[in-house]
Design an enzyme around this catalytic site. Sequence first.
Site, PDB file in Angstrom:
ATOM      1  N   SER A  15      23.008  33.897  38.076  1.00  0.00           N
ATOM      2  CA  SER A  15      23.059  32.921  39.174  1.00  0.00           C
ATOM      3  C   SER A  15      21.683  32.709  39.806  1.00  0.00           C
ATOM      4  CB  SER A  15      24.029  33.403  40.245  1.00  0.00           C
ATOM      5  OG  SER A  15      25.315  33.535  39.697  1.00  0.00           O
ATOM      6  N   GLU A  35      16.941  35.198  28.512  1.00  0.00           N
ATOM      7  CA  GLU A  35      18.240  35.858  28.733  1.00  0.00           C
ATOM      8  C   GLU A  35      18.625  36.520  27.424  1.00  0.00           C
ATOM      9  OE1 GLU A  35      20.654  36.510  31.187  1.00  0.00           O
ATOM     10  OE2 GLU A  35      21.539  37.503  29.453  1.00  0.00           O
ATOM     11  N   THR A  42      26.512  37.808  35.360  1.00  0.00           N
ATOM     12  CA  THR A  42      27.756  38.523  35.653  1.00  0.00           C
ATOM     13  C   THR A  42      28.808  37.589  36.221  1.00  0.00           C
ATOM     14  OG1 THR A  42      26.546  40.564  36.059  1.00  0.00           O
ATOM     15  CG2 THR A  42      28.746  40.410  37.011  1.00  0.00           C
ATOM     16  N   CYS A  43      28.430  36.774  37.174  1.00  0.00           N
ATOM     17  CA  CYS A  43      29.420  35.949  37.879  1.00  0.00           C
ATOM     18  C   CYS A  43      30.218  35.084  36.919  1.00  0.00           C
ATOM     19  CB  CYS A  43      28.720  35.080  38.922  1.00  0.00           C
ATOM     20  SG  CYS A  43      29.849  33.950  39.733  1.00  0.00           S
ATOM     21  N   CYS A  48      32.949  37.081  38.796  1.00  0.00           N
ATOM     22  CA  CYS A  48      33.726  36.230  39.712  1.00  0.00           C
ATOM     23  C   CYS A  48      34.643  35.225  39.007  1.00  0.00           C
ATOM     24  CB  CYS A  48      32.792  35.428  40.616  1.00  0.00           C
ATOM     25  SG  CYS A  48      31.281  36.260  41.075  1.00  0.00           S
ATOM     26  N   LYS A  51      37.364  36.720  36.657  1.00  0.00           N
ATOM     27  CA  LYS A  51      38.232  37.479  37.585  1.00  0.00           C
ATOM     28  C   LYS A  51      39.202  36.546  38.299  1.00  0.00           C
ATOM     29  CE  LYS A  51      37.398  37.528  41.559  1.00  0.00           C
ATOM     30  NZ  LYS A  51      36.389  38.282  42.272  1.00  0.00           N
ATOM     31  N   ALA A 115      13.266  40.186  27.657  1.00  0.00           N
ATOM     32  CA  ALA A 115      11.863  40.010  28.041  1.00  0.00           C
ATOM     33  C   ALA A 115      11.426  41.251  28.792  1.00  0.00           C
ATOM     34  CB  ALA A 115      11.700  38.774  28.910  1.00  0.00           C
ATOM     35  N   GLY A 178      37.344  52.123  45.589  1.00  0.00           N
ATOM     36  CA  GLY A 178      38.100  51.469  46.666  1.00  0.00           C
ATOM     37  C   GLY A 178      37.386  50.240  47.174  1.00  0.00           C
ATOM     38  N   TYR A 180      35.577  46.145  46.266  1.00  0.00           N
ATOM     39  CA  TYR A 180      36.060  44.822  45.838  1.00  0.00           C
ATOM     40  C   TYR A 180      36.705  44.883  44.452  1.00  0.00           C
ATOM     41  CZ  TYR A 180      33.009  42.105  49.094  1.00  0.00           C
ATOM     42  OH  TYR A 180      32.388  41.526  50.158  1.00  0.00           O
ATOM     43  N   ILE A 181      35.970  45.453  43.501  1.00  0.00           N
ATOM     44  CA  ILE A 181      36.409  45.336  42.106  1.00  0.00           C
ATOM     45  C   ILE A 181      37.676  46.150  41.868  1.00  0.00           C
ATOM     46  CG2 ILE A 181      35.758  45.792  39.700  1.00  0.00           C
ATOM     47  CD1 ILE A 181      32.883  45.119  40.432  1.00  0.00           C
ATOM     48  N   GLU A 184      40.624  44.312  43.589  1.00  0.00           N
ATOM     49  CA  GLU A 184      40.995  43.055  42.928  1.00  0.00           C
ATOM     50  C   GLU A 184      41.682  43.324  41.589  1.00  0.00           C
ATOM     51  OE1 GLU A 184      37.676  40.038  44.847  1.00  0.00           O
ATOM     52  OE2 GLU A 184      37.304  40.819  42.847  1.00  0.00           O
ATOM     53  N   ASP A 306      21.132  40.832  42.375  1.00  0.00           N
ATOM     54  CA  ASP A 306      21.624  42.218  42.372  1.00  0.00           C
ATOM     55  C   ASP A 306      20.566  43.238  41.977  1.00  0.00           C
ATOM     56  OD1 ASP A 306      24.021  41.156  43.092  1.00  0.00           O
ATOM     57  OD2 ASP A 306      25.132  41.820  41.321  1.00  0.00           O
ATOM     58  N   HIS A 439      48.548  21.412  62.161  1.00  0.00           N
ATOM     59  CA  HIS A 439      49.899  21.950  62.204  1.00  0.00           C
ATOM     60  C   HIS A 439      50.792  21.280  61.165  1.00  0.00           C
ATOM     61  CE1 HIS A 439      53.321  23.895  64.044  1.00  0.00           C
ATOM     62  NE2 HIS A 439      53.952  22.748  64.018  1.00  0.00           N
ATOM     63  N   GLU A 444      45.876  27.524  61.784  1.00  0.00           N
ATOM     64  CA  GLU A 444      45.908  27.052  63.176  1.00  0.00           C
ATOM     65  C   GLU A 444      45.922  28.232  64.158  1.00  0.00           C
ATOM     66  OE1 GLU A 444      49.587  25.144  64.689  1.00  0.00           O
ATOM     67  OE2 GLU A 444      50.499  25.700  62.775  1.00  0.00           O
TER      68      GLU A 444
HETATM   69  P1  NDP Z   1      31.724  48.589  45.962  1.00  0.00           P
HETATM   70  O1  NDP Z   1      30.410  49.022  46.440  1.00  0.00           O
HETATM   71  O2  NDP Z   1      32.431  47.474  46.656  1.00  0.00           O
HETATM   72  O3  NDP Z   1      32.723  49.816  45.931  1.00  0.00           O
HETATM   73  C1  NDP Z   1      32.448  50.972  45.201  1.00  0.00           C
HETATM   74  C2  NDP Z   1      33.592  51.924  45.417  1.00  0.00           C
HETATM   75  O4  NDP Z   1      33.462  53.018  44.530  1.00  0.00           O
HETATM   76  C3  NDP Z   1      33.643  52.454  46.827  1.00  0.00           C
HETATM   77  O5  NDP Z   1      34.990  52.504  47.221  1.00  0.00           O
HETATM   78  C4  NDP Z   1      33.049  53.858  46.675  1.00  0.00           C
HETATM   79  O6  NDP Z   1      33.572  54.778  47.591  1.00  0.00           O
HETATM   80  C5  NDP Z   1      33.531  54.235  45.294  1.00  0.00           C
HETATM   81  N1  NDP Z   1      32.682  55.204  44.621  1.00  0.00           N
HETATM   82  C6  NDP Z   1      31.335  55.200  44.499  1.00  0.00           C
HETATM   83  N2  NDP Z   1      30.917  56.241  43.766  1.00  0.00           N
HETATM   84  C7  NDP Z   1      32.018  56.930  43.417  1.00  0.00           C
HETATM   85  C8  NDP Z   1      32.240  58.112  42.658  1.00  0.00           C
HETATM   86  N3  NDP Z   1      31.235  58.791  42.103  1.00  0.00           N
HETATM   87  N4  NDP Z   1      33.510  58.553  42.504  1.00  0.00           N
HETATM   88  C9  NDP Z   1      34.542  57.857  43.042  1.00  0.00           C
HETATM   89  N5  NDP Z   1      34.392  56.733  43.764  1.00  0.00           N
HETATM   90  C10 NDP Z   1      33.151  56.276  43.943  1.00  0.00           C
HETATM   91  O7  NDP Z   1      31.509  48.278  44.412  1.00  0.00           O
HETATM   92  P2  NDP Z   1      32.356  47.499  43.341  1.00  0.00           P
HETATM   93  O8  NDP Z   1      32.052  48.185  42.059  1.00  0.00           O
HETATM   94  O9  NDP Z   1      33.773  47.338  43.741  1.00  0.00           O
HETATM   95  O10 NDP Z   1      31.676  46.072  43.380  1.00  0.00           O
HETATM   96  C11 NDP Z   1      30.273  45.932  43.258  1.00  0.00           C
HETATM   97  C12 NDP Z   1      29.792  44.781  44.087  1.00  0.00           C
HETATM   98  O11 NDP Z   1      30.169  43.561  43.485  1.00  0.00           O
HETATM   99  C13 NDP Z   1      30.391  44.744  45.488  1.00  0.00           C
HETATM  100  O12 NDP Z   1      29.605  45.440  46.393  1.00  0.00           O
HETATM  101  C14 NDP Z   1      30.441  43.279  45.804  1.00  0.00           C
HETATM  102  O13 NDP Z   1      29.320  42.950  46.562  1.00  0.00           O
HETATM  103  C15 NDP Z   1      30.422  42.580  44.461  1.00  0.00           C
HETATM  104  N6  NDP Z   1      31.719  41.959  44.213  1.00  0.00           N
HETATM  105  C16 NDP Z   1      32.128  40.934  45.022  1.00  0.00           C
HETATM  106  C17 NDP Z   1      33.340  40.334  44.826  1.00  0.00           C
HETATM  107  C18 NDP Z   1      33.768  39.228  45.720  1.00  0.00           C
HETATM  108  O14 NDP Z   1      32.926  38.661  46.401  1.00  0.00           O
HETATM  109  N7  NDP Z   1      35.051  38.921  45.773  1.00  0.00           N
HETATM  110  C19 NDP Z   1      34.233  40.762  43.760  1.00  0.00           C
HETATM  111  C20 NDP Z   1      33.717  41.858  42.992  1.00  0.00           C
HETATM  112  C21 NDP Z   1      32.519  42.415  43.213  1.00  0.00           C
HETATM  113  P3  NDP Z   1      33.023  54.883  49.100  1.00  0.00           P
HETATM  114  O15 NDP Z   1      33.669  53.753  49.856  1.00  0.00           O
HETATM  115  O16 NDP Z   1      33.512  56.219  49.536  1.00  0.00           O
HETATM  116  O17 NDP Z   1      31.545  54.789  49.027  1.00  0.00           O
END
Ligand code: NDP
Length: 462
Positions: A15, A35, A42-43, A48, A51, A115, A178, A180-181, A184, A306, A439, A444
């Site tokens: 992007s 590239e 990625t997107c 994105c 997904k 590259a 826990g 975004y990814i 989702e 990124d 409405h 709203e």
């Molecule tokens: P995130 O940073 O959102 O979440 C990473 C998760 O992995 C956290 O819950 C973290 O826990 C956990 N974690 C990290 N290290 C470990 C470990 N060693 N063992 C177990 N759990 C671990 O990353 P994602 O991979 O979900 O996504 C990457 C990025 O991509 C996001 O930050 C986001 O910006 C982008 N993205 C955006 C989307 C959107 O806009 N809809 C969709 C998908 C991705 P803890 O919370 O404790 O740190």
Amino acid sequence: MSEFDYDLFVIGGGSGGVRAGRLAAAMGKRVAIAEEYRFGGTCVIRGCVPKKLFVYASQFPEHFEDAAGYGWTVGETRFDWPTLIANKDREIARLEGLYRRGLENAGAHILESRAVLEGPHSVRIVAEGRTVTARHILIATGGRPSPHPALPGAEHTIASNEAFHLEALPRAIAIAGGGYIAVEFANIFHGLGVETTLVYRGKEILGRFDMDMRRGLHAAMEAKGIRILTQAIAHGVEKRPDGRLDIALSNDERLTVDQFMLAIGRTPNTEGLGLDTAGVETGPGGEIVVDDYSRTSVRHIYAVGDVTNRVQLTPVAIHEAMCFIDTVYRDRPAKPDFDAIATAVFSQPEIGTVGLSEDEAGKRFDEVEIYRAEFRPMRHTLSGRQERTIMKLVVDAATRRVVGAHVLGPDAGEMAQLIGIAVKAKLTKDDFDATMAVHPSAAEELVTMYAPSYLVRNGERV
Ligand code: NDP
């Protein structure tokens, strides 16, 4: 005659790189963009876009169920994973073509190659075995799913990249993380009929989001049948003779699944790029260190997206690329603005959010007014679905400014885009109150919550 082969050499066709390369070429600059995989990054290729297509696919079973309350009888339904994959791949190929054509039409020179920096102004085009020079270099190589080498049996795990190309839909999946990814994909796989368990090391999913969104989504996902294990991590993965995976968890539980997906963050793509040779500094996570203008430690080398690990979102990378163009080619130095970025989690229900959470606002302002509404969306009155929508405005009492808006519910992502304008424009609660409602809609509620639900004073709810 210039002393360089190109005015700009862009490394990475995602992007950020494509936007910068296309704009610079359209301005008449001599641009090359390299590239090594597929244009779109990625997107478009494995993030994105596919997904969101998977999200749509996974929502049909609920639509079929909801139809009954509206008088419809839906016949026998069946899902075919290979059809989804093939159709998704066709759409991705179409989008990739658009990215390429945009670059070509602007006059950029496309290089299908890795590259590598060979010096401050020189780049080696690996596939062609030659080196070229450029006045400016832009690094936009993105990131990749973080591996987990410390996990015994990590070689049996997959990440989001592989999830887009699984040969068969698993019967059962576990997802670690826990963010975004993880969230989702847990919803996607569950919606497609896969027995899904989310394993998260923290107390509540989606750290950094407003607590109402976090708890609300957690409850909604569990109500659907997604298992969420918090304060748990995987200790090891073993492959059984039948090909299934046994996962040992820290809470002494064992899970048996067909796939184990890691979604534990993303790592910047900086290895083997020749950054040391060129003198480009990196940070502790491998990210390229940049200043407010996306300039690296080498004056004429910039980095966006990124790979700099600022805010890992596509629109942010694009914004950074446009600021780069302003700074370098339009003589209008522009710092990317990271304040009040609206974002969505395409979970089910969705989260749409912009600005400060209640907790963050409580730390920043003496008194905060919280306007909160929770209700069953109209669509679910006849469908009978129990899912609830939560809407929340966070207001700085002293200035009346709406400093945060958070929505959990259908179309929350679409709402976030629009409410994002109001929060970005620093509108006040009075502006919201003066806005006529649309409405009947769910949105709203955002302009009809007239009295605060409660206050947060000096960080304490009163
Ligand atoms: P995130 O940073 O959102 O979440 C990473 C998760 O992995 C956290 O819950 C973290 O826990 C956990 N974690 C990290 N290290 C470990 C470990 N060693 N063992 C177990 N759990 C671990 O990353 P994602 O991979 O979900 O996504 C990457 C990025 O991509 C996001 O930050 C986001 O910006 C982008 N993205 C955006 C989307 C959107 O806009 N809809 C969709 C998908 C991705 P803890 O919370 O404790 O740190």
